[in-house]
Design a protein around this motif. Sequence first.
Motif, PDB file in Angstrom:
ATOM      1  N   LEU A 192       0.848  -1.187   0.000  1.00 33.34           N
ATOM      2  CA  LEU A 192       0.000   0.000   0.000  1.00 33.34           C
ATOM      3  C   LEU A 192       0.889   1.245   0.000  1.00 33.34           C
ATOM      4  O   LEU A 192       1.856   1.310   0.759  1.00 33.34           O
ATOM      5  CB  LEU A 192      -0.903   0.013   1.226  1.00 33.34           C
ATOM      6  N   PRO A 193       0.609   2.236  -0.836  1.00 33.37           N
ATOM      7  CA  PRO A 193       1.503   3.396  -0.941  1.00 33.37           C
ATOM      8  C   PRO A 193       1.803   4.068   0.400  1.00 33.37           C
ATOM      9  O   PRO A 193       2.954   4.446   0.658  1.00 33.37           O
ATOM     10  CB  PRO A 193       0.746   4.328  -1.888  1.00 33.37           C
ATOM     11  N   ALA A 194       0.805   4.221   1.245  1.00 35.00           N
ATOM     12  CA  ALA A 194       1.033   4.882   2.533  1.00 35.00           C
ATOM     13  C   ALA A 194       1.960   4.063   3.420  1.00 35.00           C
ATOM     14  O   ALA A 194       2.796   4.622   4.153  1.00 35.00           O
ATOM     15  CB  ALA A 194      -0.300   5.121   3.245  1.00 35.00           C
ATOM     16  N   VAL A 195       1.818   2.743   3.362  1.00 32.46           N
ATOM     17  CA  VAL A 195       2.673   1.867   4.182  1.00 32.46           C
ATOM     18  C   VAL A 195       4.074   1.814   3.594  1.00 32.46           C
ATOM     19  O   VAL A 195       5.074   1.891   4.329  1.00 32.46           O
ATOM     20  CB  VAL A 195       2.063   0.459   4.283  1.00 32.46           C
ATOM     21  N   ALA A 196       4.167   1.671   2.286  1.00 28.46           N
ATOM     22  CA  ALA A 196       5.478   1.616   1.630  1.00 28.46           C
ATOM     23  C   ALA A 196       6.297   2.864   1.939  1.00 28.46           C
ATOM     24  O   ALA A 196       7.524   2.792   2.108  1.00 28.46           O
ATOM     25  CB  ALA A 196       5.302   1.447   0.126  1.00 28.46           C
ATOM     26  N   ARG A 197       5.641   3.993   2.025  1.00 27.12           N
ATOM     27  CA  ARG A 197       6.348   5.239   2.358  1.00 27.12           C
ATOM     28  C   ARG A 197       6.942   5.164   3.762  1.00 27.12           C
ATOM     29  O   ARG A 197       8.080   5.578   3.987  1.00 27.12           O
ATOM     30  CB  ARG A 197       5.388   6.411   2.237  1.00 27.12           C
ATOM     31  N   CYS A 198       6.188   4.618   4.701  1.00 23.48           N
ATOM     32  CA  CYS A 198       6.705   4.456   6.072  1.00 23.48           C
ATOM     33  C   CYS A 198       7.894   3.499   6.100  1.00 23.48           C
ATOM     34  O   CYS A 198       8.882   3.742   6.803  1.00 23.48           O
ATOM     35  CB  CYS A 198       5.599   3.952   6.995  1.00 23.48           C
ATOM     36  N   VAL A 199       7.793   2.396   5.373  1.00 22.04           N
ATOM     37  CA  VAL A 199       8.882   1.418   5.325  1.00 22.04           C
ATOM     38  C   VAL A 199      10.164   2.074   4.831  1.00 22.04           C
ATOM     39  O   VAL A 199      11.248   1.891   5.406  1.00 22.04           O
ATOM     40  CB  VAL A 199       8.498   0.219   4.432  1.00 22.04           C
ATOM     41  N   GLU A 200      10.057   2.859   3.774  1.00 24.73           N
ATOM     42  CA  GLU A 200      11.246   3.495   3.205  1.00 24.73           C
ATOM     43  C   GLU A 200      11.815   4.561   4.134  1.00 24.73           C
ATOM     44  O   GLU A 200      13.038   4.676   4.292  1.00 24.73           O
ATOM     45  CB  GLU A 200      10.929   4.087   1.835  1.00 24.73           C
ATOM     46  N   ASP A 201      10.946   5.355   4.760  1.00 24.93           N
ATOM     47  CA  ASP A 201      11.421   6.398   5.672  1.00 24.93           C
ATOM     48  C   ASP A 201      12.143   5.809   6.885  1.00 24.93           C
ATOM     49  O   ASP A 201      13.033   6.437   7.459  1.00 24.93           O
ATOM     50  CB  ASP A 201      10.254   7.262   6.152  1.00 24.93           C
ATOM     51  N   ALA A 202      11.760   4.585   7.263  1.00 24.85           N
ATOM     52  CA  ALA A 202      12.359   3.944   8.432  1.00 24.85           C
ATOM     53  C   ALA A 202      13.629   3.173   8.117  1.00 24.85           C
ATOM     54  O   ALA A 202      14.371   2.796   9.028  1.00 24.85           O
ATOM     55  CB  ALA A 202      11.342   2.997   9.072  1.00 24.85           C
ATOM     56  N   ARG A 203      13.887   2.924   6.846  1.00 29.47           N
ATOM     57  CA  ARG A 203      14.994   2.053   6.457  1.00 29.47           C
ATOM     58  C   ARG A 203      16.341   2.488   7.039  1.00 29.47           C
ATOM     59  O   ARG A 203      17.123   1.636   7.479  1.00 29.47           O
ATOM     60  CB  ARG A 203      15.071   1.958   4.930  1.00 29.47           C
ATOM     61  N   PRO A 204      16.675   3.782   7.105  1.00 26.99           N
ATOM     62  CA  PRO A 204      17.989   4.160   7.652  1.00 26.99           C
ATOM     63  C   PRO A 204      18.184   3.800   9.122  1.00 26.99           C
ATOM     64  O   PRO A 204      19.320   3.796   9.601  1.00 26.99           O
ATOM     65  CB  PRO A 204      18.016   5.690   7.464  1.00 26.99           C
ATOM     66  N   PHE A 205      17.086   3.495   9.830  1.00 26.57           N
ATOM     67  CA  PHE A 205      17.181   3.244  11.268  1.00 26.57           C
ATOM     68  C   PHE A 205      17.157   1.755  11.621  1.00 26.57           C
ATOM     69  O   PHE A 205      17.133   1.391  12.793  1.00 26.57           O
ATOM     70  CB  PHE A 205      16.025   3.958  11.989  1.00 26.57           C
ATOM     71  N   ARG A 206      17.180   0.877  10.628  1.00 27.38           N
ATOM     72  CA  ARG A 206      17.005  -0.549  10.892  1.00 27.38           C
ATOM     73  C   ARG A 206      18.077  -1.142  11.792  1.00 27.38           C
ATOM     74  O   ARG A 206      17.820  -2.070  12.554  1.00 27.38           O
ATOM     75  CB  ARG A 206      16.961  -1.331   9.575  1.00 27.38           C
ATOM     76  N   ALA A 207      19.271  -0.614  11.702  1.00 25.04           N
ATOM     77  CA  ALA A 207      20.352  -1.160  12.541  1.00 25.04           C
ATOM     78  C   ALA A 207      20.079  -0.990  14.020  1.00 25.04           C
ATOM     79  O   ALA A 207      20.678  -1.674  14.854  1.00 25.04           O
ATOM     80  CB  ALA A 207      21.673  -0.498  12.180  1.00 25.04           C
ATOM     81  N   SER A 208      19.132  -0.121  14.356  1.00 21.54           N
ATOM     82  CA  SER A 208      18.794   0.112  15.764  1.00 21.54           C
ATOM     83  C   SER A 208      17.849  -0.942  16.324  1.00 21.54           C
ATOM     84  O   SER A 208      17.630  -0.967  17.538  1.00 21.54           O
ATOM     85  CB  SER A 208      18.146   1.494  15.925  1.00 21.54           C
ATOM     86  N   PHE A 209      17.298  -1.798  15.462  1.00 26.10           N
ATOM     87  CA  PHE A 209      16.337  -2.777  15.957  1.00 26.10           C
ATOM     88  C   PHE A 209      17.065  -3.814  16.792  1.00 26.10           C
ATOM     89  O   PHE A 209      17.980  -4.505  16.291  1.00 26.10           O
ATOM     90  CB  PHE A 209      15.629  -3.448  14.780  1.00 26.10           C
ATOM     91  N   PRO A 210      16.711  -3.976  18.070  1.00 20.93           N
ATOM     92  CA  PRO A 210      17.543  -4.785  18.978  1.00 20.93           C
ATOM     93  C   PRO A 210      17.814  -6.214  18.548  1.00 20.93           C
ATOM     94  O   PRO A 210      18.966  -6.667  18.622  1.00 20.93           O
ATOM     95  CB  PRO A 210      16.765  -4.723  20.299  1.00 20.93           C
ATOM     96  N   PRO A 211      16.786  -6.986  18.090  1.00 19.92           N
ATOM     97  CA  PRO A 211      17.139  -8.359  17.695  1.00 19.92           C
ATOM     98  C   PRO A 211      17.937  -8.458  16.403  1.00 19.92           C
ATOM     99  O   PRO A 211      18.286  -9.564  15.994  1.00 19.92           O
ATOM    100  CB  PRO A 211      15.750  -9.017  17.529  1.00 19.92           C
ATOM    101  N   GLY A 212      18.192  -7.346  15.754  1.00 21.62           N
ATOM    102  CA  GLY A 212      18.897  -7.375  14.476  1.00 21.62           C
ATOM    103  C   GLY A 212      17.903  -7.335  13.342  1.00 21.62           C
ATOM    104  O   GLY A 212      17.107  -8.231  13.183  1.00 21.62           O
TER     105      GLY A 212
END
Length: 217
Positions: A192-212
Amino acid sequence: MTLALYGHPFSSYTWKVQIALYSEGIDHEFRIIDADHPEHLEVLRTAGPWSKFPVLADGDNLLFEATSIIEYLAQHHARSGMLIPGDPDAAIGMRMLDRVFDNYVMGATQDVVNEYLRNRSSPDAARIEEAGQRLARSYAWLEDWLKYYPAGEQVTLIECAAAPALFYADWVSPIADSYPRLRAWRRQLLRLPAVARCVEDARPFRASFPPGAPDRD
């Protein structure tokens, strides 16, 4: 006056509100919560007792809790009438599913994340296993529920809650092949376009996710 949303691009509950804003085309300014913007954190402190985000500012009106914000948007800013139906009984059912995703999917996911935050090198395996079992029960229930839910291109309160919850839940406890409807719906939600936009905006922060963070999605 333009709305302002205070939150973080990697936050599931920030996504929840952003999905509603994006899908409805509601003009707003995003104000990130981070160390470089202490003035934004100060707004959180005035909005609610625990200084949690997201917070929506509409003039002098501050709203916290993602579901309540979406209710407010549906009442005052959304034009499609899709976020929450006008029929009271249909709205009750939608709110019930919103609680399923927040409490029974995202809640269990957060329990796993909290274990890694508590002790990243040695999280409590028993607690993680227990949270995984709770997620499995939620997955099984949702798989059955999807027999009856018209999972399409619409964005309602349900999709706003489901997309971020299932996105992160599948990272900590992958949705098994035995739940094909749920797996397919998660893929559809992420398109969904609205969700895909959130996924992309969050991509630079993925390394912060604790379980990896996985390299998929």
